[in-house]
Write a protein that holds these residues in place. Structure first.
Motif, PDB file in Angstrom:
ATOM      1  N   LEU A 141     -59.967  26.582  22.551  1.00  0.00           N
ATOM      2  CA  LEU A 141     -58.527  26.832  23.218  1.00  0.00           C
ATOM      3  C   LEU A 141     -58.369  25.285  23.999  1.00  0.00           C
ATOM      4  O   LEU A 141     -57.402  24.837  24.088  1.00  0.00           O
ATOM      5  CB  LEU A 141     -58.439  28.036  23.882  1.00  0.00           C
ATOM      6  N   ARG A 145     -55.543  22.543  23.680  1.00  0.00           N
ATOM      7  CA  ARG A 145     -54.580  22.071  24.790  1.00  0.00           C
ATOM      8  C   ARG A 145     -54.674  20.530  24.995  1.00  0.00           C
ATOM      9  O   ARG A 145     -53.703  20.033  25.355  1.00  0.00           O
ATOM     10  CB  ARG A 145     -55.262  22.678  25.810  1.00  0.00           C
ATOM     11  N   TRP A 167     -55.192  30.753  19.977  1.00  0.00           N
ATOM     12  CA  TRP A 167     -54.422  31.421  20.996  1.00  0.00           C
ATOM     13  C   TRP A 167     -54.608  33.098  20.881  1.00  0.00           C
ATOM     14  O   TRP A 167     -54.934  33.794  21.805  1.00  0.00           O
ATOM     15  CB  TRP A 167     -52.978  31.330  20.982  1.00  0.00           C
ATOM     16  N   ASN A 170     -58.151  34.171  21.929  1.00  0.00           N
ATOM     17  CA  ASN A 170     -58.235  34.370  23.491  1.00  0.00           C
ATOM     18  C   ASN A 170     -57.535  35.555  23.912  1.00  0.00           C
ATOM     19  O   ASN A 170     -57.162  35.317  25.242  1.00  0.00           O
ATOM     20  CB  ASN A 170     -57.872  32.798  23.943  1.00  0.00           C
ATOM     21  N   ASP A 172     -54.216  35.933  23.705  1.00  0.00           N
ATOM     22  CA  ASP A 172     -52.823  35.758  24.146  1.00  0.00           C
ATOM     23  C   ASP A 172     -51.634  36.021  23.053  1.00  0.00           C
ATOM     24  O   ASP A 172     -51.515  35.154  22.024  1.00  0.00           O
ATOM     25  CB  ASP A 172     -52.715  34.224  24.596  1.00  0.00           C
ATOM     26  N   GLN A 175     -48.471  33.760  23.050  1.00  0.00           N
ATOM     27  CA  GLN A 175     -48.556  32.283  22.337  1.00  0.00           C
ATOM     28  C   GLN A 175     -48.956  32.472  20.859  1.00  0.00           C
ATOM     29  O   GLN A 175     -48.701  31.587  20.039  1.00  0.00           O
ATOM     30  CB  GLN A 175     -49.646  31.609  23.220  1.00  0.00           C
ATOM     31  N   GLY A 176     -49.831  33.357  20.589  1.00  0.00           N
ATOM     32  CA  GLY A 176     -50.407  33.310  19.227  1.00  0.00           C
ATOM     33  C   GLY A 176     -49.017  33.760  18.272  1.00  0.00           C
ATOM     34  O   GLY A 176     -48.961  32.952  17.085  1.00  0.00           O
TER      35      GLY A 176
END
Length: 292
Positions: A141, A145, A167, A170, A172, A175-176
């Motif tokens: 990730l 970024r 994403w 992790n 999220d 965002q995913g």
């Protein structure tokens, strides 16, 4: 005349070689030909792209002579980004993914110094992809970024799919799902279902699978599309298998804890024995000292 020509060719050879050495190799882009999977059955896409284990290196006796030359070149010039890039390219060519990642990590934080934006994109995408493949999700990730979203349409799909995966892994959900939705916008049902097949386990981990499935069903115009059902069944099966593994892991952890506790107890027992023995010897020695 032929002799003169030969001499000229010999003199120009080093320059040609120098130009070849200064070339930036193009690292392969993750899923750069994803559109081809439209012709594959969904079940085959699931088998090809979902991963239940970490990325593995191809077993080889040793690296090739050419790769060894690239390695020596980087050893002599350890801060050269181009040489890092090119050595990683050679490692990938030979299936040595972990070695490629190790080399790329050395230049990751300096990737902004790479002059060509396409080479830079490929560099960072590969750092992210390999980190993801080795289950280093936070590292993946962080690398993602740093990637500037490409304007070239042929690179956008790989970028969005990898973004969905990283994403989601992790945890999220927002965002995913956002990246997944962008990856299927305006696409055919065939491509949308294949995108869902590739990202199913990642979305499932983030709790975003049901919402992603609904988006694909909206494209299909029906709720029980056969490809979507197959993907959903696969996700449920994997979830059940993971639940079955939990008791085994707990049992293994308990055994490890017991073994560690026994080892520590035995260690302290030896310390106590040693202390008692020293104390006993000191007591035996005390009268003789007193008499003198």
């Amino acid at each position: 005349m032929s002799l003169v020509a030969s001499e000229q060719q010999v003199q120009s050879a080093p320059a040609a070689r120098s130009k070849e050495v200064e070339k930036w190799e193009e690292l392969p882009v993750y899923m750069h030909s994803f559109e081809r999977v439209v012709n594959e059955a969904v079940v085959d896409v699931v088998k090809m792209y979902t991963r239940s284990a970490k990325l593995k290196n191809v077993p080889i006796p040793s690296i090739s002579n050419e790769t060894a030359e690239y390695k020596d070149a980087l050893t002599k010039d350890p801060f050269n980004l181009r040489k890092m890039n090119n050595l990683a390219f050679r490692y990938l060519h030979e299936g040595q993914h972990e070695m490629a990642l190790n080399v790329l990590m050395r230049g990751w934080k300096r990737a902004s110094e790479i002059p060509d934006e396409k080479i830079r994109f490929r560099f960072l995408m590969k750092v992210c992809e390999l980190s993801y493949g080795f289950w280093k999700y936070k590292q993946a990730l962080a690398a993602f970024r740093d990637i500037v979203e490409p304007e070239d349409p042929k690179f956008q799909k790989p970028y969005l799919i990898l973004g969905t995966q990283v994403w989601s892994q992790n945890g999220d959900l927002h965002q995913g799902l956002k990246f997944f939705q962008r990856s299927i916008d305006g696409e055919s049902i065939q491509l949308a279902t294949r995108t869902l097949a590739v990202t199913v386990l990642d979305l499932k981990k983030a709790g975003a699978f049901e919402a992603a499935k609904s988006s694909v069903e909206n494209i299909a115009g029906q709720k029980d599309h056969p490809d979507v059902l197959m993907i959903s069944e696969f996700a449920d099966k994997v979830a059940e298998e993971n639940k079955a593994l939990i008791p085994q892991k707990v049992l293994q952890d308990q055994r490890t804890f017991i073994a560690l506790a026994v080892a520590l107890s035995f260690f302290f027992f030896l310390i106590v024995l040693y202390w008692l023995e020293r104390r006993s010897l000191a007591a035996m020695d005390w009268p003789s000292k007193k008499s003198t």
